[in-house]
Design an enzyme around this catalytic site. Structure first.
Site, short mmCIF file in Angstrom:
data_model
loop_
_atom_site.label_atom_id
_atom_site.label_comp_id
_atom_site.label_asym_id
_atom_site.label_seq_id
_atom_site.Cartn_x
_atom_site.Cartn_y
_atom_site.Cartn_z
N GLN A 262 -5.43 -8.92 -2.58
CA GLN A 262 -5.51 -7.90 -1.52
C GLN A 262 -6.95 -7.71 -1.04
O GLN A 262 -7.20 -7.14 0.02
CB GLN A 262 -4.97 -6.56 -2.02
N ASP B 67 -1.67 4.49 -6.25
CA ASP B 67 -0.24 4.38 -5.94
C ASP B 67 0.53 5.58 -6.45
O ASP B 67 1.61 5.90 -5.97
CB ASP B 67 0.33 3.09 -6.53
N ASN C 168 -2.98 2.71 -10.40
CA ASN C 168 -3.43 1.93 -9.24
C ASN C 168 -3.38 0.44 -9.59
O ASN C 168 -3.02 0.07 -10.72
CB ASN C 168 -4.84 2.35 -8.81
N LYS C 169 -3.75 -0.38 -8.64
CA LYS C 169 -3.66 -1.84 -8.79
C LYS C 169 -4.27 -2.32 -10.10
O LYS C 169 -5.33 -1.84 -10.51
CB LYS C 169 -4.35 -2.50 -7.59
N GLY D 3 0.86 -1.18 0.00
CA GLY D 3 0.00 0.00 0.00
C GLY D 3 0.90 1.23 0.00
O GLY D 3 1.84 1.32 0.80
O1 MRU Z 1 0.66 -3.85 -4.62
P1 MRU Z 1 0.04 -3.13 -3.46
O2 MRU Z 1 -0.82 -4.03 -2.63
O3 MRU Z 1 1.05 -2.39 -2.65
O4 MRU Z 1 -0.87 -2.07 -4.14
C1 MRU Z 1 -1.71 -1.22 -3.38
C2 MRU Z 1 -2.75 -0.63 -4.22
O5 MRU Z 1 -2.67 -0.63 -5.42
C3 MRU Z 1 -3.93 -0.09 -3.55
O6 MRU Z 1 -5.00 -0.16 -4.44
C4 MRU Z 1 -3.92 1.30 -3.09
O7 MRU Z 1 -4.78 2.03 -3.77
C5 MRU Z 1 -2.80 2.13 -3.01
S1 MRU Z 1 -2.47 2.25 -1.31
C6 MRU Z 1 -3.75 3.18 -0.54
#
Ligand code: MRU
Length: 360
Positions: free
Chosen positions: A201, A241, A251-252, A54
């Site tokens: 996640q 991110d 983002n993810k 995160g």
């Molecule tokens: O790969 P991760 O689990 O670190 O990615 C996190 C994300 O993409 C979350 O969706 C998030 O939006 C960012 S952290 C609030």
């Protein structure tokens, strides 16, 4: 947030700054385990292996990683080495570079003997700021949820992707802070939780919501569009991110598809974006390095067996080619608004400049 009645943050240090405690997210949702980081390498490994993850929590862990590095070698070389090692852990979340730059700027002018103590202080400040920022995001997002609840009967149905709850931050979360605030305010909410393959996640999000007593349902990543067509989603809130200067949202992986489905079904699509996740100089999302993670995350699934032991099973033969891009870019035009600590704004250069004129 509380776990079994005990308040926790996701990361904290002992008063001497020698040991950093984290919640090991690779063990959730099956086991709640506190792990300890004692060195720069421990901190780098925790980020790389996603014991912590995160964007905001990656930033906070990097700050503590610099502190652990300063305990061993606080020379100029030691400071540069710590920042270089930590910067190489994961490429996409901008909070990592934001936190390292902040630590470097704070520590570099000091004599080496003063750096470890100052690193401890600054890392703690970064954590406090993150908590305060997320409270503000929560309050701004709460208004959105309340508005929808006043116009309908039954629960407000949100959909979220990945985990942007308190586990992704120091506390409260970004996209989930409005959910926790709404639930605490007595507003009836229900969350559709995207499973978020390959790292699942969504299991972290479901765990968080269960612990706080928020109604939720886990869905496979491909179900969101169908639920939107059926009128079962009132709004989408995701985290980020990295959001570029023009409002593109990195983002993810899978976020983009949710934004497309939301647009087609006239479902508002919000992004909770603390300013620490905004890459001001980046003109648009095409410039951002997208992390490519290990193939094994796709070809194997990790979980708990019926006998209670943790392990992985292979779902594709070793010869099967797989790809594992970890993030995608949602163009600003698909984003209804960004929720920042200073309020909401259009996902655009002008929108961001309205709230953060000093960055324009
Ligand atoms: O790969 P991760 O689990 O670190 O990615 C996190 C994300 O993409 C979350 O969706 C998030 O939006 C960012 S952290 C609030």
């Amino acid at each position: 947030m509380k776990v079994n009645g005990t308040p926790y943050r996701t990361i904290w240090s002992d008063p001497q700054g020698e040991v950093v405690a984290i919640i090991d997210q690779t063990r959730l949702p099956h086991e709640f385990v506190i792990a300890h980081l004692r060195s720069l390498d421990d901190a780098a490994r925790a980020i790389r292996t996603m014991q912590v993850r995160g964007a905001p929590l990656i930033g906070a862990t990097a700050a503590f990683g610099v502190m652990l590095g300063m305990n061993k070698d606080a020379s100029d070389t030691g400071l540069e080495y710590a920042c270089t090692v930590l910067a190489a852990t994961r490429p996409t979340a901008i909070n990592l570079h934001w936190a390292l730059e902040r630590m470097r700027t704070r520590l570099a002018p000091l004599p080496a003997r003063a750096r470890a103590a100052e690193a401890r202080r600054e890392a703690a400040v970064i954590c406090e700021e993150d908590v305060a920022t997320n409270r503000m995001l929560g309050n701004h997002g709460l208004k959105l949820v309340r508005d929808i609840s006043e116009k309908k009967s039954g629960p407000v149905n949100l959909l979220t992707h990945c985990n942007a709850g308190w586990l992704a931050t120091v506390d409260w979360g970004t996209a989930l802070a409005p959910v926790f605030f709404a639930h605490d305010a007595g507003i009836s909410v229900h969350v559709w939780v995207d499973e978020t393959r390959p790292r699942n996640q969504g299991a972290l999000t479901a765990w968080e919501l269960a612990v706080q007593g928020v109604p939720h349902t886990v869905i496979v990543d491909n179900a969101g569009g169908h639920l939107m067509q059926q009128g079962k989603v009132d709004l989408v809130i995701v985290g980020t991110d990295r959001t570029t200067g023009n409002g593109d949202v990195v983002n993810k992986i899978g976020t983009y598809l949710k934004a497309l489905a939301a647009r087609d079904n006239k479902v508002p699509f919000y992004v909770a974006a603390p300013s620490s996740s905004i890459d001001w100089p980046a003109d648009d999302g095409s410039q951002i390095s997208i992390e490519k993670r290990d193939d094994a995350e796709v070809s194997e699934v990790r979980g708990r067996s019926a006998s209670g032991s943790m392990g992985s099973v292979r779902i594709y033969p070793e010869t099967c080619p797989v790809a594992n891009p970890a993030f995608d870019v949602t163009p600003a035009r698909l984003v209804t608004a960004l929720i920042t600590e200073r309020g909401m704004c259009p996902a655009s250069k002008e929108g961001l400049a309205g709230l953060f004129p000093e960055k324009a």
